[in-house]
Scaffold this motif. Structure first.
Motif, PDB file in Angstrom:
ATOM      1  N   TRP A  15       0.822  -1.201   0.000  1.00  7.46           N
ATOM      2  CA  TRP A  15       0.000   0.000   0.000  1.00  7.46           C
ATOM      3  C   TRP A  15       0.872   1.275   0.000  1.00  7.46           C
ATOM      4  CZ3 TRP A  15      -4.461  -0.127  -1.864  1.00  7.46           C
ATOM      5  CH2 TRP A  15      -5.265  -1.217  -1.715  1.00  7.46           C
ATOM      6  N   LEU A  16       2.023   1.203   0.552  1.00  8.04           N
ATOM      7  CA  LEU A  16       2.944   2.326   0.516  1.00  8.04           C
ATOM      8  C   LEU A  16       3.380   2.602  -0.917  1.00  8.04           C
ATOM      9  CD1 LEU A  16       4.834   4.415   1.974  1.00  8.04           C
ATOM     10  CD2 LEU A  16       6.545   2.618   1.955  1.00  8.04           C
ATOM     11  N   ILE A  17       3.701   1.537  -1.676  1.00 10.16           N
ATOM     12  CA  ILE A  17       4.144   1.709  -3.057  1.00 10.16           C
ATOM     13  C   ILE A  17       2.987   2.233  -3.908  1.00 10.16           C
ATOM     14  CG2 ILE A  17       4.900   0.453  -5.099  1.00 10.16           C
ATOM     15  CD1 ILE A  17       6.565  -1.303  -3.235  1.00 10.16           C
ATOM     16  N   ILE A  18       1.805   1.718  -3.731  1.00  2.38           N
ATOM     17  CA  ILE A  18       0.656   2.162  -4.514  1.00  2.38           C
ATOM     18  C   ILE A  18       0.317   3.616  -4.173  1.00  2.38           C
ATOM     19  CG2 ILE A  18      -1.835   1.862  -4.826  1.00  2.38           C
ATOM     20  CD1 ILE A  18      -1.347  -1.032  -5.074  1.00  2.38           C
ATOM     21  N   THR A  19       0.290   3.932  -2.900  1.00  6.60           N
ATOM     22  CA  THR A  19      -0.021   5.301  -2.477  1.00  6.60           C
ATOM     23  C   THR A  19       1.058   6.261  -2.992  1.00  6.60           C
ATOM     24  OG1 THR A  19      -1.032   4.416  -0.481  1.00  6.60           O
ATOM     25  CG2 THR A  19      -0.544   6.754  -0.504  1.00  6.60           C
ATOM     26  N   PHE A  20       2.309   5.842  -2.869  1.00  5.56           N
ATOM     27  CA  PHE A  20       3.405   6.676  -3.344  1.00  5.56           C
ATOM     28  C   PHE A  20       3.310   6.874  -4.852  1.00  5.56           C
ATOM     29  CE2 PHE A  20       7.743   7.233  -4.948  1.00  5.56           C
ATOM     30  CZ  PHE A  20       8.097   8.391  -4.274  1.00  5.56           C
ATOM     31  N   GLY A  21       2.988   5.811  -5.588  1.00  2.83           N
ATOM     32  CA  GLY A  21       2.861   5.893  -7.044  1.00  2.83           C
ATOM     33  C   GLY A  21       1.728   6.816  -7.452  1.00  2.83           C
ATOM     34  N   VAL A  22       0.562   6.673  -6.815  1.00  2.00           N
ATOM     35  CA  VAL A  22      -0.583   7.526  -7.151  1.00  2.00           C
ATOM     36  C   VAL A  22      -0.264   8.992  -6.799  1.00  2.00           C
ATOM     37  CG1 VAL A  22      -2.986   8.049  -6.511  1.00  2.00           C
ATOM     38  CG2 VAL A  22      -2.296   5.705  -6.964  1.00  2.00           C
ATOM     39  N   LEU A  23       0.323   9.167  -5.628  1.00  2.00           N
ATOM     40  CA  LEU A  23       0.682  10.505  -5.197  1.00  2.00           C
ATOM     41  C   LEU A  23       1.727  11.125  -6.140  1.00  2.00           C
ATOM     42  CD1 LEU A  23       0.112  12.589  -2.999  1.00  2.00           C
ATOM     43  CD2 LEU A  23       1.988  11.611  -1.698  1.00  2.00           C
ATOM     44  N   TYR A  24       2.687  10.327  -6.556  1.00  2.00           N
ATOM     45  CA  TYR A  24       3.724  10.792  -7.493  1.00  2.00           C
ATOM     46  C   TYR A  24       3.090  11.169  -8.833  1.00  2.00           C
ATOM     47  CZ  TYR A  24       7.808  10.861 -10.511  1.00  2.00           C
ATOM     48  OH  TYR A  24       8.762  11.221 -11.424  1.00  2.00           O
ATOM     49  N   PHE A  25       2.182  10.296  -9.315  1.00  3.40           N
ATOM     50  CA  PHE A  25       1.504  10.559 -10.579  1.00  3.40           C
ATOM     51  C   PHE A  25       0.692  11.857 -10.502  1.00  3.40           C
ATOM     52  CE2 PHE A  25      -2.221  10.196 -13.333  1.00  3.40           C
ATOM     53  CZ  PHE A  25      -1.601  10.053 -14.567  1.00  3.40           C
ATOM     54  N   LEU A  26      -0.085  12.037  -9.432  1.00  6.22           N
ATOM     55  CA  LEU A  26      -0.898  13.229  -9.274  1.00  6.22           C
ATOM     56  C   LEU A  26      -0.024  14.490  -9.182  1.00  6.22           C
ATOM     57  CD1 LEU A  26      -3.714  12.059  -6.806  1.00  6.22           C
ATOM     58  CD2 LEU A  26      -3.915  12.569  -9.234  1.00  6.22           C
ATOM     59  N   LEU A  27       1.031  14.425  -8.420  1.00  4.07           N
ATOM     60  CA  LEU A  27       1.907  15.577  -8.270  1.00  4.07           C
ATOM     61  C   LEU A  27       2.618  15.911  -9.579  1.00  4.07           C
ATOM     62  CD1 LEU A  27       3.545  15.106  -4.747  1.00  4.07           C
ATOM     63  CD2 LEU A  27       1.912  16.833  -5.449  1.00  4.07           C
ATOM     64  N   SER A  28       3.110  14.883 -10.272  1.00  4.68           N
ATOM     65  CA  SER A  28       3.874  15.139 -11.497  1.00  4.68           C
ATOM     66  C   SER A  28       2.980  15.601 -12.645  1.00  4.68           C
ATOM     67  CB  SER A  28       4.658  13.906 -11.913  1.00  4.68           C
ATOM     68  OG  SER A  28       3.780  12.870 -12.308  1.00  4.68           O
ATOM     69  N   LYS A  29       1.729  15.172 -12.698  1.00  6.32           N
ATOM     70  CA  LYS A  29       0.855  15.527 -13.808  1.00  6.32           C
ATOM     71  C   LYS A  29      -0.045  16.732 -13.507  1.00  6.32           C
ATOM     72  CE  LYS A  29       2.273  12.314 -16.482  1.00  6.32           C
ATOM     73  NZ  LYS A  29       3.088  12.628 -17.604  1.00  6.32           N
ATOM     74  N   LEU A  30      -0.369  16.988 -12.274  1.00 10.46           N
ATOM     75  CA  LEU A  30      -1.313  18.055 -11.974  1.00 10.46           C
ATOM     76  C   LEU A  30      -0.683  19.200 -11.159  1.00 10.46           C
ATOM     77  CD1 LEU A  30      -4.452  15.921 -11.013  1.00 10.46           C
ATOM     78  CD2 LEU A  30      -3.979  17.046 -13.161  1.00 10.46           C
ATOM     79  N   ALA A  31      -0.171  18.903 -10.026  1.00 12.18           N
ATOM     80  CA  ALA A  31       0.270  19.969  -9.109  1.00 12.18           C
ATOM     81  C   ALA A  31       1.575  20.619  -9.562  1.00 12.18           C
ATOM     82  CB  ALA A  31       0.420  19.405  -7.696  1.00 12.18           C
TER      83      ALA A  31
END
Length: 163
Positions: A15-31
């Motif tokens: 869950w850490l890897i999935i959360t980190f991946g989703v968070l990374y994706f959101l930050l890199s593409k949106l924020a």
């Protein structure tokens, strides 16, 4: 505490890897692109403001230089006008002084002429007056009439031929 239990570590890491991946994706593409565009816009605005400030500073320096030149020109023209006025006043004063001197000289000459005429007239009459006075005085003192020719001769000798 369940997070310290080694049997649940695999699911926690998953869950850490999935959360980190989703968070990374959101930050890199949106924020992060939004932040990058905001920072770039701010940088452009600041550099534009700095350029505008530099341009305004140069314009202000030019205006100041023009102002100082205008003041210097105004002082120069004022000094020239003042000098011109002073020269005109001095010339007018000299002209009036010359006119006054001429009038004064003329009046002095007229007065000297009148004095000379009066003196000449007085000197011409002094012989007659002296002759009359001497004749009257001699007549009273001597009790006799003295001839006018004798009195005139005596007056001429006393006056030394001035009359």
């Amino acid at each position: 505490m369940p997070q310290f239990d080694p049997s649940t570590w695999v699911s926690q890491i998953f869950w850490l890897i999935i959360t980190f991946g989703v968070l990374y994706f959101l930050l890199s593409k949106l924020a992060l692109p939004r932040l990058a565009s905001i920072l770039e816009e701010r940088e452009n605005r600041v550099s534009g403001d700095l350029e505008k400030a530099e341009r305004l500073k140069q314009e202000a320096e030019e205006v100041l230089a023009d102002y100082q030149k205008a003041i210097a020109d105004a002082r120069t023209s004022a000094l020239a006008a003042l000098k011109e006025s002073a020269d005109k006043i001095a010339a007018t004063g000299a002209k009036r002084q010359a006119e006054f001197d001429a009038q004064l000289k003329e009046k002095v000459q007229i007065a000297e002429d009148k004095i000379s005429v009066a003196r000449t007239e007085a000197l011409s009459h002094i012989k007659d007056v002296a002759t009359e006075v001497a004749s009257a005085a001699a007549g009273k003192l001597l009790g006799a009439d003295v001839t006018e020719a004798k009195v005139s001769k005596a007056v001429d000798e006393v006056l030394g031929g001035r009359g």
